[in-house]
Motif scaffolding. Structure first.
Motif, PDB file in Angstrom:
ATOM      1  N   ARG A 272     -21.724 -17.002  15.725  1.00 27.06           N
ATOM      2  CA  ARG A 272     -22.087 -15.939  14.804  1.00 27.06           C
ATOM      3  C   ARG A 272     -21.585 -14.618  15.371  1.00 27.06           C
ATOM      4  N   GLN A 273     -20.659 -13.967  14.652  1.00 28.09           N
ATOM      5  CA  GLN A 273     -20.095 -12.729  15.157  1.00 28.09           C
ATOM      6  C   GLN A 273     -19.470 -11.935  14.017  1.00 28.09           C
ATOM      7  N   LYS A 274     -19.246 -10.670  14.251  1.00 30.85           N
ATOM      8  CA  LYS A 274     -18.559  -9.836  13.276  1.00 30.85           C
ATOM      9  C   LYS A 274     -17.066 -10.135  13.335  1.00 30.85           C
ATOM     10  N   THR A 275     -16.362  -9.701  12.309  1.00 27.35           N
ATOM     11  CA  THR A 275     -14.922  -9.915  12.290  1.00 27.35           C
ATOM     12  C   THR A 275     -14.302  -9.246  13.511  1.00 27.35           C
ATOM     13  N   PRO A 276     -13.594  -9.994  14.355  1.00 26.05           N
ATOM     14  CA  PRO A 276     -13.031  -9.415  15.575  1.00 26.05           C
ATOM     15  C   PRO A 276     -12.026  -8.307  15.267  1.00 26.05           C
ATOM     16  N   PHE A 277     -11.891  -7.383  16.201  1.00 27.78           N
ATOM     17  CA  PHE A 277     -10.984  -6.254  16.028  1.00 27.78           C
ATOM     18  C   PHE A 277      -9.559  -6.728  15.805  1.00 27.78           C
ATOM     19  N   LEU A 278      -9.140  -7.784  16.505  1.00 26.33           N
ATOM     20  CA  LEU A 278      -7.774  -8.292  16.364  1.00 26.33           C
ATOM     21  C   LEU A 278      -7.512  -8.746  14.936  1.00 26.33           C
ATOM     22  N   CYS A 279      -8.492  -9.415  14.313  1.00 20.79           N
ATOM     23  CA  CYS A 279      -8.339  -9.866  12.922  1.00 20.79           C
ATOM     24  C   CYS A 279      -8.278  -8.674  11.968  1.00 20.79           C
ATOM     25  N   ARG A 280      -9.122  -7.669  12.230  1.00 18.70           N
ATOM     26  CA  ARG A 280      -9.106  -6.470  11.382  1.00 18.70           C
ATOM     27  C   ARG A 280      -7.752  -5.764  11.463  1.00 18.70           C
ATOM     28  N   LEU A 281      -7.235  -5.641  12.675  1.00 16.28           N
ATOM     29  CA  LEU A 281      -5.953  -4.971  12.868  1.00 16.28           C
ATOM     30  C   LEU A 281      -4.832  -5.747  12.179  1.00 16.28           C
ATOM     31  N   TYR A 282      -4.846  -7.070  12.340  1.00 13.06           N
ATOM     32  CA  TYR A 282      -3.840  -7.908  11.665  1.00 13.06           C
ATOM     33  C   TYR A 282      -3.922  -7.755  10.163  1.00 13.06           C
ATOM     34  N   TRP A 283      -5.124  -7.787   9.618  1.00 14.36           N
ATOM     35  CA  TRP A 283      -5.321  -7.676   8.169  1.00 14.36           C
ATOM     36  C   TRP A 283      -4.815  -6.333   7.657  1.00 14.36           C
ATOM     37  N   LEU A 284      -5.118  -5.257   8.407  1.00 14.49           N
ATOM     38  CA  LEU A 284      -4.655  -3.923   8.030  1.00 14.49           C
ATOM     39  C   LEU A 284      -3.132  -3.859   7.981  1.00 14.49           C
ATOM     40  N   VAL A 285      -2.478  -4.311   9.054  1.00 16.07           N
ATOM     41  CA  VAL A 285      -1.018  -4.243   9.133  1.00 16.07           C
ATOM     42  C   VAL A 285      -0.384  -5.154   8.083  1.00 16.07           C
ATOM     43  N   HIS A 286      -0.986  -6.326   7.872  1.00 13.65           N
ATOM     44  CA  HIS A 286      -0.467  -7.257   6.853  1.00 13.65           C
ATOM     45  C   HIS A 286      -0.499  -6.619   5.466  1.00 13.65           C
ATOM     46  N   ASN A 287      -1.602  -5.965   5.134  1.00 12.71           N
ATOM     47  CA  ASN A 287      -1.724  -5.305   3.831  1.00 12.71           C
ATOM     48  C   ASN A 287      -0.658  -4.234   3.646  1.00 12.71           C
ATOM     49  N   ILE A 288      -0.498  -3.386   4.652  1.00 13.52           N
ATOM     50  CA  ILE A 288       0.472  -2.292   4.545  1.00 13.52           C
ATOM     51  C   ILE A 288       1.889  -2.838   4.496  1.00 13.52           C
ATOM     52  N   ALA A 289       2.186  -3.829   5.341  1.00  9.48           N
ATOM     53  CA  ALA A 289       3.535  -4.406   5.370  1.00  9.48           C
ATOM     54  C   ALA A 289       3.892  -5.042   4.029  1.00  9.48           C
ATOM     55  N   THR A 290       2.929  -5.696   3.406  1.00 11.56           N
ATOM     56  CA  THR A 290       3.176  -6.331   2.105  1.00 11.56           C
ATOM     57  C   THR A 290       3.494  -5.284   1.042  1.00 11.56           C
ATOM     58  N   ASP A 291       2.649  -4.247   0.960  1.00  6.91           N
ATOM     59  CA  ASP A 291       2.862  -3.206  -0.050  1.00  6.91           C
ATOM     60  C   ASP A 291       4.187  -2.487   0.173  1.00  6.91           C
ATOM     61  N   LEU A 292       4.481  -2.142   1.416  1.00 10.42           N
ATOM     62  CA  LEU A 292       5.721  -1.422   1.715  1.00 10.42           C
ATOM     63  C   LEU A 292       6.948  -2.271   1.403  1.00 10.42           C
ATOM     64  N   ALA A 293       6.886  -3.562   1.694  1.00 13.78           N
ATOM     65  CA  ALA A 293       8.038  -4.430   1.438  1.00 13.78           C
ATOM     66  C   ALA A 293       8.391  -4.439  -0.049  1.00 13.78           C
ATOM     67  N   PHE A 294       7.380  -4.603  -0.915  1.00 14.59           N
ATOM     68  CA  PHE A 294       7.635  -4.634  -2.355  1.00 14.59           C
ATOM     69  C   PHE A 294       8.206  -3.298  -2.847  1.00 14.59           C
ATOM     70  N   VAL A 295       7.631  -2.197  -2.374  1.00 14.29           N
ATOM     71  CA  VAL A 295       8.066  -0.871  -2.823  1.00 14.29           C
ATOM     72  C   VAL A 295       9.459  -0.547  -2.296  1.00 14.29           C
ATOM     73  N   ILE A 296       9.733  -0.897  -1.041  1.00 18.31           N
ATOM     74  CA  ILE A 296      11.056  -0.631  -0.455  1.00 18.31           C
ATOM     75  C   ILE A 296      12.145  -1.352  -1.237  1.00 18.31           C
TER      76      ILE A 296
END
Length: 302
Positions: A141-165
């Motif tokens: 039982r634990q909160k979402t680890p920082f590594l997962c949060r960071l990955y999710w953040l970068v994944h979201n931005i990378a996806t949006d930027l790729a489509f727009v670029i």
């Protein structure tokens, strides 16, 4: 027939409760909290709570491919073949001023973070309980680890930027006199979107609508960077004062308009990614409604 009177006090109570739930869900989304967190380490199409060998191989292939293309893009820089302006010396470090390369660096970074998350959960200790002669692993039982949060953040931005670029480059930026259509150009301005579509199809974690703010924020950040770069006298690779013709801060009105347009398009791109992720999860549930243990017997993470 007498209709019962509607109690206005109920309406007054329900409205704050509903708004409170919306605010709490939005705050949790912006905090990048997701249950269960092992979704960040698994494929949508696997069974079990640990990353499979095939998914680990996929993650290595994706990372190495993205890294190789990024290094090649940096190492193989050259002046446009049809450039006939004043003689300029090629500055390799100007590779970092282009929005395309910001987006590609984020693709490589999210691939590296995905690998780190995979190995974190591959080696994680879990509790197991017997269930019909099969052990079902239960994470602590634990909160979402920082590594997962960071990955999710970068994944979201990378996806949006790729489509727009991809969209903006081929509709507004590409100039046949300045930009050669070759394999490398197609890889960084077309296959970047295909790569993130593949990620959306394979990964198990969701895409939330509220995360559109992250991609739009990254676009605005690049706009601020380009304005600062212009203000200190920076030039593009052939010595022109604007990194992109549409982002010329000598014409602040059109430059602001271009940044705002990209931010809006980024929101629409994220909406498309959100819908695709929902369709992926629904298709997976339809194909194997009872065959996957990806979500069963999972303890809450907070």
């Amino acid at each position: 027939m007498r209709l019962p009177k509607f109690d206005l006090s109920v309406k007054k109570v329900c409205k704050p409760v509903m708004l409170g739930r919306i605010w709490q869900a939005s705050r949790r989304g912006l905090a990048l909290d997701h249950t269960p967190s092992h979704h960040f380490a698994c494929s949508q199409w696997q069974t079990g709570h640990r990353p499979t060998t095939s998914y680990i191989v996929y993650r290595w292939l994706f990372f190495l491919s993205a890294l190789s293309i990024g290094i090649t893009s940096f190492a193989c820089q050259r002046l446009p073949p049809l450039y006939d302006g004043p003689k300029v010396e090629l500055n390799y470090f100007k590779w970092f001023i282009y929005f395309t390369n910001w987006g590609y660096m984020l693709i490589v970074l999210q691939a590296a973070l995905a690998l780190a998350v995979v190995y974190k959960y591959k080696n994680q200790k879990t509790y197991c309980i017997p269930c019909d002669d099969e052990e079902i692993p239960l994470p602590r039982r634990q909160k979402t680890p920082f590594l997962c949060r960071l990955y999710w953040l970068v994944h979201n931005i990378a996806t949006d930027l790729a489509f727009v670029i991809t969209l903006v480059y081929w509709t507004l930026v590409h100039d046949p006199k300045m930009h050669e259509v070759n394999a490398l150009n197609i890889l960084v301005h077309g296959c970047n979107s295909l790569a993130m579509l593949l990620e959306l199809a394979v990964t198990a974690h969701p895409i939330q609508a509220i995360h559109a703010l992250f991609g739009a924020g990254a676009g605005l950040m690049y706009g601020i960077f380009s304005a600062f770069y212009w203000a200190v006298g920076g030039t593009d690779r052939v010595g022109l004062p604007a990194i992109y013709p549409a982002l010329d801060w000598n014409k602040p009105g059109s430059a602001f308009g271009f940044v705002a347009l990209c931010a809006v398009v980024m929101m629409f791109a994220h909406a498309i990614a959100t819908v695709l992720a929902i369709l992926r999860m629904k298709l997976a549930a339809k194909i194997r409604p009872s065959g996957s243990h990806l979500d069963k017997f999972t303890l809450p993470t907070h």
